[in-house]
Design a protein around this motif. Structure first.
Motif, PDB file in Angstrom:
ATOM      1  N   LEU A   1     -54.496  86.840  69.967  1.00 57.51           N
ATOM      2  CA  LEU A   1     -53.843  87.288  71.195  1.00 57.51           C
ATOM      3  C   LEU A   1     -54.769  88.234  71.944  1.00 57.51           C
ATOM      4  O   LEU A   1     -55.636  88.882  71.339  1.00 57.51           O
ATOM      5  N   ASN A   2     -54.573  88.364  73.232  1.00 57.93           N
ATOM      6  CA  ASN A   2     -55.221  89.426  74.001  1.00 57.93           C
ATOM      7  C   ASN A   2     -54.845  90.772  73.360  1.00 57.93           C
ATOM      8  O   ASN A   2     -53.703  90.965  72.947  1.00 57.93           O
TER       9      ASN A   2
ATOM     10  N   ALA B   1     -54.354  93.882  74.401  1.00 58.18           N
ATOM     11  CA  ALA B   1     -53.294  94.694  75.005  1.00 58.18           C
ATOM     12  C   ALA B   1     -51.930  94.025  74.843  1.00 58.18           C
ATOM     13  O   ALA B   1     -50.911  94.697  74.667  1.00 58.18           O
ATOM     14  N   VAL B   2     -51.907  92.685  74.886  1.00 58.04           N
ATOM     15  CA  VAL B   2     -50.653  91.952  74.664  1.00 58.04           C
ATOM     16  C   VAL B   2     -50.193  92.145  73.225  1.00 58.04           C
ATOM     17  O   VAL B   2     -49.010  92.429  72.966  1.00 58.04           O
TER      18      VAL B   2
END
Lengths: 255, 255
Positions: free
Chosen positions: A241-242, A244-245
């Motif tokens: 996942l990204n 920050a996500v």
């Protein structure tokens, strides 16, 4: 109000240097820009060191926040100077200089905390701080090798959250020990699947939550002293996942 | 393998234009760059239209993916050309041209779908698609006024997820009607607090999940035909969450 008309003006040259960490550390000052951030600073009742803007921008701030434009340390600038000071492509032509005023110490005897271990991307750090604020956490601790929160990109991503929650630079080992001494559990978010799945974790009233470096995760030294290790299961074919996500999903799980 | 040495070469000029939507639509082609994305394209067994790289980059790809560098449509370029083609500051000197091959239609009779209603930031759209992939969703539908997924920034943020899940451009009203006809519930994520809190929603086996524009949210027309409206409660003083983070929290709630 004083009028400045050249990018070579001494004050403007000094303020432009505040984009660099070295000069922020030397002076104890930092620069914010844009109506939203400056609105947040006024809402937080902060005293500004300097306020600079084009005529239109200053008038808007004066009207919205009852600022006396005849006061000290208010500067009328032109759009060339605004462009020079700005870290964005499209400047909103309004700038404020503030004193860096982070608490040096904190007892860590209460609350919910996000601990950033070597988070290196300015935008990610700012977005995570904004998420911690939205989730009602008490604050964010940054390890010494994490990004500087006075970086303009971090400021922009935080959207004013630095005025709402505690942001502290501290050694994470000391912070984790302090949380443990106060019977506050500390969980480390991991990239590998040997950890426990996020959804197995119950909500808790108080918490330390460690988020690691974007590429390398939480350092071994820190992970070793945490009470639990957790990870977000990847169910599809995406490798990850990204950052920050991922942090947002974990933080809101405990909100 | 053919060697190209000038940024004024006809092919290079044509490929550089693929950064613009108009030229992608005219040609039906798009450009990807960097080892990770090109690795994902090889893993997905896609036939490339062209492969371009510096000697070192081509050799790495040839070794990793058994590419015959003597084959057709493989071009040796220099770093000036790589810089010209790249959308990043530090190019990895490897590029691939692919055919745009999105399904025009889809029955929407099964699965979990994210529906993007006028999502306008290329990075946000890409990050949301990557999250939907990680969460095991079947695909993402983009409304006609949403960002173009072949935008280089969106490609970068997707990290190859376009090769893993269905990505479809379609009218959202038609898609929601199709989902409804198949008894699949459709939830709309809202910015306002009159909606139902996310944590009140149970997990469901099949779902349509509408994510709206970063500033304005889901359009009234779309929200009106959704079965439920949901929002993420803001517990602190932040005004809102970052759009990609908010979408990530909602998507993973239903993962």
């Amino acid at each position: 109000m004083e009028q400045l008309s050249s990018v070579n003006n001494k004050l403007i040259k000094d303020l432009a240097k505040l984009k660099q960490k070295k000069y922020r550390e030397d002076t104890g000052l930092y620069l914010i820009e844009g109506f939203h951030l400056i609105e947040e600073a006024f809402k937080a009742n902060l005293n500004f060191v300097d306020l600079l803007g084009t005529e239109q921008a200053l008038n808007q701030v004066a009207e919205d926040y009852q600022v006396d434009l005849d006061g000290k340390n208010i500067y009328l600038i032109n759009s060339a100077i605004a462009h020079h000071l700005s870290s964005t492509k499209n400047s909103q032509n309004i700038f404020m200089v503030l004193k860096i005023a982070q608490p040096k110490q904190y007892p860590f005897n209460f609350g919910k905390w996000v601990l950033l271990d070597n988070v290196s991307d300015p935008g990610n750090a700012g977005t995570i701080i904004r998420t911690a604020d939205a989730a009602g956490f008490d604050g964010v601790v940054l390890s010494p090798n994490s990004v500087d929160i006075y970086n303009p990109k971090t400021q922009r991503a935080m959207q004013g959250s630095q005025f709402h929650i505690n942001i502290i630079n501290a050694d994470l080992v000391e912070v984790i020990n302090a949380l443990n001494d106060n019977a506050i559990p500390v969980y480390s978010s991991m990239l590998d699947k040997t950890a426990k799945q996020l959804q197995e974790f119950a909500k808790v009233a108080q918490l330390g939550l460690v988020i690691g470096n974007e590429a390398h995760g939480v350092s071994d030294e820190i992970a070793a002293i945490c009470d639990e290790k957790l990870y977000i299961p990847i169910k599809g074919q995406a490798e990850s996942l990204n950052a920050a996500v991922a942090a947002g999903i974990i933080i809101y799980h405990f909100a």
